[in-house]
Every structure is written in structure tokens, then in C-alpha cells.
Design a protein around this motif. Structure first.
Motif, PDB file in Angstrom:
ATOM      1  N   ARG A   4     -35.798  -4.453   3.359  1.00  0.00           N
ATOM      2  CA  ARG A   4     -36.720  -4.096   2.275  1.00  0.00           C
ATOM      3  C   ARG A   4     -37.005  -5.335   1.442  1.00  0.00           C
ATOM      4  N   SER A   5     -38.162  -5.381   0.856  1.00  0.00           N
ATOM      5  CA  SER A   5     -38.485  -6.503  -0.022  1.00  0.00           C
ATOM      6  C   SER A   5     -38.424  -6.034  -1.466  1.00  0.00           C
ATOM      7  N   GLY A   6     -38.138  -6.951  -2.357  1.00  0.00           N
ATOM      8  CA  GLY A   6     -38.118  -6.634  -3.774  1.00  0.00           C
ATOM      9  C   GLY A   6     -36.842  -5.947  -4.247  1.00  0.00           C
ATOM     10  N   VAL A   7     -35.765  -5.987  -3.463  1.00  0.00           N
ATOM     11  CA  VAL A   7     -34.492  -5.409  -3.898  1.00  0.00           C
ATOM     12  C   VAL A   7     -33.458  -6.517  -3.993  1.00  0.00           C
ATOM     13  N   LEU A   8     -32.514  -6.338  -4.878  1.00  0.00           N
ATOM     14  CA  LEU A   8     -31.437  -7.305  -5.019  1.00  0.00           C
ATOM     15  C   LEU A   8     -30.462  -7.147  -3.865  1.00  0.00           C
ATOM     16  N   VAL A   9     -29.970  -8.277  -3.384  1.00  0.00           N
ATOM     17  CA  VAL A   9     -28.995  -8.260  -2.298  1.00  0.00           C
ATOM     18  C   VAL A   9     -27.785  -9.067  -2.719  1.00  0.00           C
ATOM     19  N   MET A  10     -26.673  -8.822  -2.037  1.00  0.00           N
ATOM     20  CA  MET A  10     -25.471  -9.607  -2.297  1.00  0.00           C
ATOM     21  C   MET A  10     -25.036 -10.287  -1.007  1.00  0.00           C
ATOM     22  N   CYS A  27     -28.314  -5.126   0.670  1.00  0.00           N
ATOM     23  CA  CYS A  27     -28.450  -4.408  -0.603  1.00  0.00           C
ATOM     24  C   CYS A  27     -27.234  -3.486  -0.769  1.00  0.00           C
ATOM     25  N   GLU A  28     -27.093  -2.897  -1.943  1.00  0.00           N
ATOM     26  CA  GLU A  28     -25.909  -2.068  -2.217  1.00  0.00           C
ATOM     27  C   GLU A  28     -25.770  -0.885  -1.261  1.00  0.00           C
ATOM     28  N   ARG A  51     -37.131   2.702   4.058  1.00  0.00           N
ATOM     29  CA  ARG A  51     -37.836   1.993   2.992  1.00  0.00           C
ATOM     30  C   ARG A  51     -38.230   2.983   1.911  1.00  0.00           C
ATOM     31  N   SER A  52     -38.153   2.534   0.676  1.00  0.00           N
ATOM     32  CA  SER A  52     -38.564   3.403  -0.428  1.00  0.00           C
ATOM     33  C   SER A  52     -39.541   2.654  -1.307  1.00  0.00           C
ATOM     34  N   GLY A  53     -40.433   3.400  -1.922  1.00  0.00           N
ATOM     35  CA  GLY A  53     -41.445   2.767  -2.756  1.00  0.00           C
ATOM     36  C   GLY A  53     -40.976   2.504  -4.168  1.00  0.00           C
ATOM     37  N   GLY A  54     -40.108   3.367  -4.701  1.00  0.00           N
ATOM     38  CA  GLY A  54     -39.687   3.237  -6.089  1.00  0.00           C
ATOM     39  C   GLY A  54     -38.268   2.732  -6.217  1.00  0.00           C
ATOM     40  N   THR A  57     -31.563   4.913  -8.266  1.00  0.00           N
ATOM     41  CA  THR A  57     -30.436   4.779  -9.189  1.00  0.00           C
ATOM     42  C   THR A  57     -29.500   3.679  -8.724  1.00  0.00           C
ATOM     43  N   HIS A  58     -29.301   3.576  -7.389  1.00  0.00           N
ATOM     44  CA  HIS A  58     -28.436   2.526  -6.855  1.00  0.00           C
ATOM     45  C   HIS A  58     -28.968   1.144  -7.216  1.00  0.00           C
ATOM     46  N   GLU A  59     -30.284   0.966  -7.110  1.00  0.00           N
ATOM     47  CA  GLU A  59     -30.876  -0.330  -7.424  1.00  0.00           C
ATOM     48  C   GLU A  59     -30.705  -0.672  -8.895  1.00  0.00           C
ATOM     49  N   ARG A  60     -30.867   0.324  -9.779  1.00  0.00           N
ATOM     50  CA  ARG A  60     -30.678   0.060 -11.205  1.00  0.00           C
ATOM     51  C   ARG A  60     -29.229  -0.291 -11.502  1.00  0.00           C
TER      52      ARG A  60
END
Length: 92
Positions: A4-10, A27-28, A51-54, A57-60
Motif C-alpha cells: 500500500r502507498s501512503g502508510v507508515l511502515v517499520m 505496516c503494522e 488495500r484500503s482507501g481511508g 484505527t491501526h494506522e492512527r
């Protein structure tokens, strides 16, 4: 793992194979599924997450965790720097 693009990764560490190594990021949700699979809680290897558009809660929560780690790291570096400066000025 999910691409996915635009998500934080570790960074999870290097992946080594065929005489080469590459950094592995996830990602988480993907990292959690991978950890459960390694512990044996899941029988099948983790499939890519959909893939998700929005923002979920995990991302926040992940963003808050990353910001917290960054704040602690920065304050630790500032503390270390001030200690080193104090020792250097005291030795003069």
C-alpha cells in the motif's frame, strides 16, 4: 508486505537469501500477522492485506506510536548531547 502507498511502515530487519540481503519493511497490520505466523498462531503464511482507501484505527495508533518513539529518541539524544557538552566544558 501489502504494497500500500501512503502508510507508515517499520523496519523489521534484513531478509537474507541467495547470498544477498535487503531491508524488510511492513505496516503494522502486516507485521502483526507476520509475528502471529512466526509464533505459530496462524497456520498459513500471511497473505497481503487488502488495500484500503481511508485511514484505519491501526494506522492512527501506529502514527501515534511512531511519533512517541521519535519524541523519546530526540529527548534521549538531547540529553546525551548536553551531558557530553557539560563534560567537555567542565574539562576545560
Amino acid at each position: 508486505m501489502c504494497q500500500r502507498s501512503g502508510v507508515l511502515v517499520m523496519w523489521l530487519g534484513p531478509v537474507v537469501g541467495f547470498g544477498r540481503s535487503r531491508p524488510f519493511h511492513a505496516c503494522e497490520p502486516c507485521a502483526t500477522r507476520l509475528a502471529r505466523w512466526v509464533r505459530g498462531a496462524e497456520l498459513e503464511p500471511p497473505a497481503p492485506t487488502p488495500r484500503s482507501g481511508g485511514e484505519t484505527t491501526h494506522e492512527r495508533r501506529y502514527e501515534i506510536a511512531v511519533n512517541s518513539v521519535a519524541a523519546v529518541t530526540i529527548s534521549g539524544l538531547l540529553s546525551l548531547t548536553s551531558t557530553a557538552a557539560g563534560l567537555w566544558l567542565g574539562a576545560r
